[in-house]
Every structure is written in C-alpha cells, then in structure tokens.
Design an enzyme around this catalytic site. Structure first.
Site: not given
Lengths: 253, 546
Positions: B177, B304, B389
């Site tokens: 991605t 995570d 991100w």
C-alpha cells in the site's frame, strides 16, 4: 424412562457445553457489541433477537451455534445459502457482538410489555405530549430522537427504562447542547454534529442551526436528559401501553 | 554551407537530447529534488523525507487569498491516501486501490489512466488503499494490494512490467500500500499483513526489469542476526509489516525503514523476547540490503504500536554539536531524536498521554511495560496510537518538528489465545477503542474532548520542548507540509484543510474540503505559480492564489 433420562442427560450436556464454550465479557465489550448489533444485526434479527424463525437471542435460542467460537465463526464467515452474509468485521468487533448476544439472555427476558398499542398511541399523541420533542413519521418535532423506527432499534426493556429513567442512558447522538453566544444569547437543542470550527444543533422550535465557534462564548454538552420521567405521570398499564406502541414502530417500510 | 547546416542540425539534435534528458527523472534529480521545488518527485518530497518545500509565493500575508484552482474526483470510494507526484507540469496519483492517473498539474485534466484490477484474494486489515507512486527515468512505479509491483510508461500509462513479488501471496495477507522508494537503479517496497501472521520483508528490484536485487526479512530466520529474539517457531508468523515509504541518505548510502507489529498483535505469550526487527527502524545498505544498525522503539510490543512512520532525516545541532539526526514520531506516543549514522538514541519524550510504560531508560528502552490481559488493560495511547502513518514534517527554517497527533486516546486491550491459520486474522483478541478507527456511516462527528481529539503539534528537537499545538475536534489522518514562508499545511478528519503559522500555530487560512483528509499535502509550481494539493474524501483538491 430411559428416553427421559437420555433427554435430561442431553440437556445437561448441552448446558455444560454452553457454559464451557462461553467466555466472560467486560461491560465495555458488551456495550460496544450492543452498538454494533444495533447497527448491523437488527435489520434481520430485530432488537430482541427474534426476527429470524427458530432463533431467539433473548432466550438463548440458536439454530447452529452452541459455543462462542461457533458464533464467532458464523458472524465472521456467514452461512452460505442463507441471507446471513460474512460480516467483514474484525475479530475483536465480532467478539463484542458475541458478548452482547450472551448479555441479551440475562437482560431481555421481558420481550413484550403486554400493553395495548392503540391506547399507547393515544397517550403518545395526547397526554404524554411526546410529539412536542419526538417524531413518529412526519408528526412531531425533533429536539428528541425520532421514534419512527424505535421498535426496530431498542428492546422492550430499554424502552421501559427510557420512559421511567430517561437519564439512565443518553446515547451520544441524543445529547443536549447548551450554547452561550458572545452576544449573551443562550441556545439549547439536540447536538447534531461539531467540528473544529462549527457546531450544529436543532432547537425546540425545530430550527436547524450551524454556529460559528468563534462567535460562541461557551458550549456545554449536558450529561442529563431533558425528558421528564413518566414513572409517576403514567400508570403501570399506561406505561405498558406506550412501550407496546413504541415497540410496534418499525419504520415506514 | 554544408558544414553550417550540419552544425545547425547537430545543435538542434543536441538540444532535443538535453530536453529529453531533462524530461527524464534521472536519479540525480531525485537526489537534488529540493533544488527543483516546482516539482514533487518522491512521496515525502525529497530523500530526506522532511515534507518541506522552498516554494514561497504563498506567504503568511497572502495565504488567505488561496482559492480552489481545480478539483479531480476519483472513481473510487476507498480511502484516498495518496500524495501525488508532480514532474514538469504533469501530476501522477493513485485512485485506490490501484488505478494510476496522469493529470495536467495546471488544470487537472486527464492525460491518461491505468486501471488495475487486483486479485479478489487480497485481504487487508484496514482498507484497500494506496499511498502513491515513485518515478525514475520515464517510468512510474506502483505497488498493488495483491502483492504486485508495476512499472508504467510515464507518458502513456502503458505497462512496462508487472511482477508478482516473490513470497507476497495476497491470500495469506501480503500486499503493498506504500509508495515505493527509488534508490539509484532500484525500486524498494515492503509488504503489509501484520494482522494475518505474515513474515514481513522489504525488497529491492531492478527498475528496468522488476527482477529482485535484494531482500531484507523484517523477522530474521534461523542463522540471521536477531533470530534469537523469537521463541521456537514464532518467527514464522512474526509479522513485521511495512506500509509507509522510507528515506535515503546518499552520503551514508543508507536507507531507513520503519517496521510494524509482531504477530499476533495483542498476545505475546508465544513469542517471548524482543521480537526483532518489529517495532524498529532499520538502516540498510542501499546496494545490498545489509543491516547496518537498528533501533527498537517498542520491544515485544503487545499494543499494535507499529513503528511504521516516515523517517524524517534532518541535520541539526544537538547537545551543542552538529548531528546527522533522524526525527521519529512513533505510534507508541513518544517522539525520538536518533543519530542516523549509528542509531544512537539521543532523545525520547511523550507527545500524547501515555501509560503503557513508566518511561525510557538512557538507551531509549521503555521500562515497566504493561500488557493486555483477559480482563482488559486500559492503555494510553489507544490502539491507533499517538500518531500513525500520517507524514510529519521538519522545517529547516524554524527547526521544528511537526506531528499529526491523536491526543488523549485510550483503549482497553484484551488478550485471548490464538492459533495461526493461513489467511485468517492472527491477532489474539484486541482493543476496545475510545475513538473509532473509521467513522461508520455518514461523516458526523460527535467526538467529545474526553474521548480524545486531534492536533498538529510542533516540537523543538534541540530541547525536546513543545512549542505549540493546534487542536481539532476530531482526529487527524493528515500529513503535514511546511514551506519556506513558514507555513504549515494540514487537515483533519472533520473535513477542513488549513494553513498555520509554523512558528506559533496560529490559524491563517482554512477551507472546508467536504470529506476527511487522510493524506499528506504537497506543493508544486506550474506556470510559475505555486499550488498546494490535498486529497480529501474522494477528491484531489488543488489551491493557488487568486
């Protein structure tokens, strides 16, 4: 006799399997699962979980699932050849829904209010004055949440609680906002939306407003419900009538 | 006479040759991308990944005169996360999942499109998205959600090559991605799949052929350094995915990449150890992929807290002397200053509320780290992290580091047993988030401050101090762009795009873009006019001065 013993033994075994296959769920998980259930499952299964023949979540009646793992698998993958489609949800979301399904059996024994919907309708439109804040179809005002399909959204126990103790649970989308403008004017209404620069609400006269935050002195989201309790205003029978009517409201389709 | 004609012809041919060379994006141009700020040649603007532009036509005084010049609506309802490239008046972007579009950067009219239908076997944890392209020579490069790397003719959109990257089977969770990174003659890209028990990798392929040149396994196998940080066979499904473009330092010839979570995400029982190189930044030799150093932000992560962020390279003064530094805003809620030559830890401070660790030791290792439990553990920041991100920015003018932040979020982390089944989620239960990752249904924001809020924050890497914060009612998935006029451009999930004073955070301009900003802004010039572009909702919007 032997047959009876077998049936009893079978029942005990089934219960045993159920208990062994059930996890404990946190209140936060159950609550999150309830939101997911309302958004994704009520369309077919209904708020009481009895919308599909042979299944009743409120009574713990499942057709194909005994354990939590069975439920997880079915919600994740769906059941081929039936309208039960794969959910596309994450593992933890599905776990939350299972937690909610398990909670329904303990909370949802009352699936009917045993009232008269016709009488309930008269109360809602008459002495209850419900339509001064709520809508049913195109009737009523919007300061309170719409009731048009409330029977497809909430369980009988939830409806009864909202009538007798409206502040017990005020959903995020139903909160009241009190705004004091810089010019001193005070506004109250149902909070619709907000962003960094603006705030949207609808007031008691049904006026939709988008306010520029730079013109707002202070805004407060109220933790309480503006709705009065009907616990002492209506009789037990009248409350049952209203709940029965509300539970029958499943939307316009 | 004849000679003169020949000479004229030669000059004409030479001029054509020079123009052709100029039209090509040679690697030299990528290295010196900052020298041609009218273009935007890589995902983060330059190999240093500062997302800073020296364009200065739009100033603090005139920014309020920005107006919409054109809009391009993509034929896609997926999240639009791409940062466009601009090369000599041509813009390239990606409509998710994997359609490439070349547009006139002045008008937004389409030159060509390339449509790619990814395999239906592709499975992604968090959306069928794409963050952009890379360019080298006459070729643009795209990774696909089903594990392919594709090279297209930049003039026509014609397919040059399409390779199924080895070991990147989409049905087991692999895919791409991120925008690839070009270094010299290679295209570098890394795979997603951290929620599916993949074993992550970063691969460099020959830009001409697509042939694999080197590979770095983010989870080392037997015989590889770091393998000892995994128990038993846990490394086989150890995760370590990547989905954001790395950086490159040409003097050191090192390429830097941030690596994601170990698998299973929220239950570390079967993977005792630090689980290298998950939750780390790795510095690799750009020619061979050999590991030069690593720094692990969150050893043995169970929250995570993917360390999948853009490594921002900056030459700063730190501790009274010049340092080749790397600035890193981590999902774990801490931001870091590292020495990018050695990986030495220089500074680490929380930029949002944190409670998963009591703090970092002198080497940057978190102390007294909590753990998910079957009963649930309340942890700050929440599962989406202090940031994610979204591209941060560094302005060499202000010397400040700008971080898109999720303030005061928390999650209740629950741990449950899990076994690996190929192609299925491998997470070990999960978090209940105070803030929903994706807004379900219509974009109505009922976020309350106590449930967390979004911010753009500015920090001084020299002192570690926070200089300012611009708060938003909803979270932000926007990147940050800084410019030489000391402007900060960013947006938020509540559908605004705005400009701030880079020194003070004061709001200078805002516009409603009508959809969530989930991409990084960029700027370019065409016809001598500065433009600012942002993807929002399902449209690409481009602004310029009135």
């Amino acid at each position: 006799m032997r047959a009876t013993t077998g049936a009893v033994l079978g029942a005990i075994l089934t219960i045993g399997v159920c208990a062994a296959g059930q996890q404990k769920y946190l209140p936060a998980e159950v609550e999150a699962g309830g939101r997911l259930y309302t958004a994704n499952c009520t369309g077919c299964h209904g708020p009481e979980g009895d919308g599909v023949g042979g299944i009743n979540f409120s009574q713990g009646k499942f057709r194909r699932a005994a354990t939590d793992d069975d439920l997880l698998r079915i919600i994740a993958r769906g059941i081929p050849g039936t309208p039960m489609a794969p959910s596309g949800m994450s593992e933890s979301q599905i776990g939350q829904i299972v937690g909610y399904l398990r909670s329904m059996t303990s909370a949802g024994d009352v699936t009917s209010a045993n009232g008269d919907a016709g009488r309930g309708k008269s109360i809602v439109e008459g002495k209850g004055q419900c339509l001064t804040c709520h809508t049913v179809g195109l009737n009523g005002l919007h300061a309170g949440p719409p009731l048009t399909d409330i029977g497809a959204q909430r369980r009988v126990v939830d409806l009864m609680r909202s009538l007798t103790d409206p502040g017990a649970e005020v959903r995020a989308e139903n909160r009241t906002v009190r705004v004091v403008m810089k010019d001193g004017k005070t506004l109250n209404g149902r909070f619709l939306n907000q962003d960094t620069f603006t705030l949207q609400m609808i007031d008691a006269t049904d006026k939709l407003m988008s306010l520029d935050k730079s013109q707002i002195r202070e805004s407060t989201l109220l933790q309480t419900s503006p709705m009065p309790s009907f616990k002492d205003k209506l009789s037990a029978q009248e409350l049952a009538d209203v709940v029965t009517y509300l539970a029958s409201l499943k939307g316009r389709s | 006479m004849k000679r003169r004609v020949f000479f004229a012809l030669f000059i004409a041919l030479f001029a054509t040759f020079v123009t052709a060379l100029r039209a090509q994006v040679l690697f030299e141009r990528l290295l010196r991308a900052a020298d041609e700020p009218q273009n935007w040649l890589t995902y983060s603007g330059t190999a240093m990944s500062q997302r800073y532009s020296s364009l200065s036509e739009v100033t603090q005084a005139n920014v309020r005169n920005l107006e919409l010049k054109w809009i391009y609506q993509v034929q896609s309802l997926e999240k639009f996360e791409a940062t466009p490239l601009v090369v000599d008046g041509v813009m390239y972007t990606v409509a998710a999942p994997n359609d490439v579009i070349a547009l006139d950067a002045a008008t937004g009219r389409v030159f060509w499109t390339y449509s790619y239908a990814p395999s239906t076997l592709a499975r992604l944890c968090c959306g069928r998205v794409n963050r952009g392209l890379a360019i080298l020579g006459h070729t643009v490069f795209m990774g696909t959600i089903d594990g392919h790397l594709i090279a297209l003719d930049a003039k026509s959109g014609g397919l040059v090559w399409n390779v199924a990257v080895g070991g990147a089977r989409p049905d087991t969770g692999y895919g791409f991605t991120m925008a690839p990174l070009v270094v010299k003659d290679k295209v570098i890209i890394g795979s997603v799949g951290g929620e599916f028990g993949v074993r992550g990798f970063l691969v460099a392929v020959d830009a001409k052929t697509g042939k694999e040149a080197w590979r770095f396994n983010t989870v080392p196998g037997p015989g590889e350094k770091g393998h000892e940080t995994w128990a038993g066979d846990s490394w086989k499904n150890g995760g370590g995915p990547l989905w954001v473009t790395g950086s490159y330092d040409p003097l050191l010839n090192l390429t830097y990449w941030g690596i994601g979570n170990p698998g299973p995400d929220w239950n570390g029982d079967k993977r005792p150890g630090d689980n290298l190189y998950t939750e780390s930044v790795v510095a690799l030799d750009a020619d061979t992929g050999a590991l030069k150093w690593h720094f692990q932000f969150s050893p043995h992560d169970e929250f995570d807290y993917d360390s999948v962020q853009v490594p921002v390279l900056a030459d700063i003064t730190f501790g009274g002397r010049p340092r080749k530094a790397m600035l890193w805003a981590n999902r774990n809620g801490y931001w870091y200053v590292l020495d990018r030559v050695t990986g030495e830890f220089l500074l680490g401070k929380p930029f949002v509320k944190t409670n998963w660790t009591s703090g970092l030791d002198a080497k940057g290792r978190p102390q007294n780290v909590k753990s998910p439990t079957p009963e649930g553990t309340l942890i700050y920041p929440g599962n989406q992290g202090g940031t994610n991100w979204y591209s941060p920015s560094f302005s060499p003018r202000t010397g400040l580091f700008y971080i898109p932040s999720w303030m005061d979020t928390y999650s209740t982390y629950i741990k449950r047993p899990v076994d690996y089944v190929e192609g299925q989620r491998f997470t070990g239960a999960g978090p209940i988030m105070s803030v929903r990752m994706l807004q379900p249904g219509p974009l109505v924001n009922r976020r309350l401050p106590e449930e967390g809020y979004g911010a753009i924050q500015a920090f001084d890497p020299k002192t570690g101090e926070r200089r300012w914060a611009f708060n938003m009612s909803d979270m932000t998935e926007s990147g940050v762009l800084t410019t030489a006029s000391d402007l900060v451009f960013a947006g938020g999930r509540d559908g605004y795009f705005f400009a701030l004073d880079a020194k003070t955070g004061t709001l200078l301009w805002k516009t409603s873009v009508g959809g969530a900003v989930s991409a990084g802004p960029m700027t370019y010039a065409v016809g001598g006019k500065q433009h600012v572009a942002i993807s929002a909702g399902n449209a690409l919007l481009v602004y310029g001065l009135r």
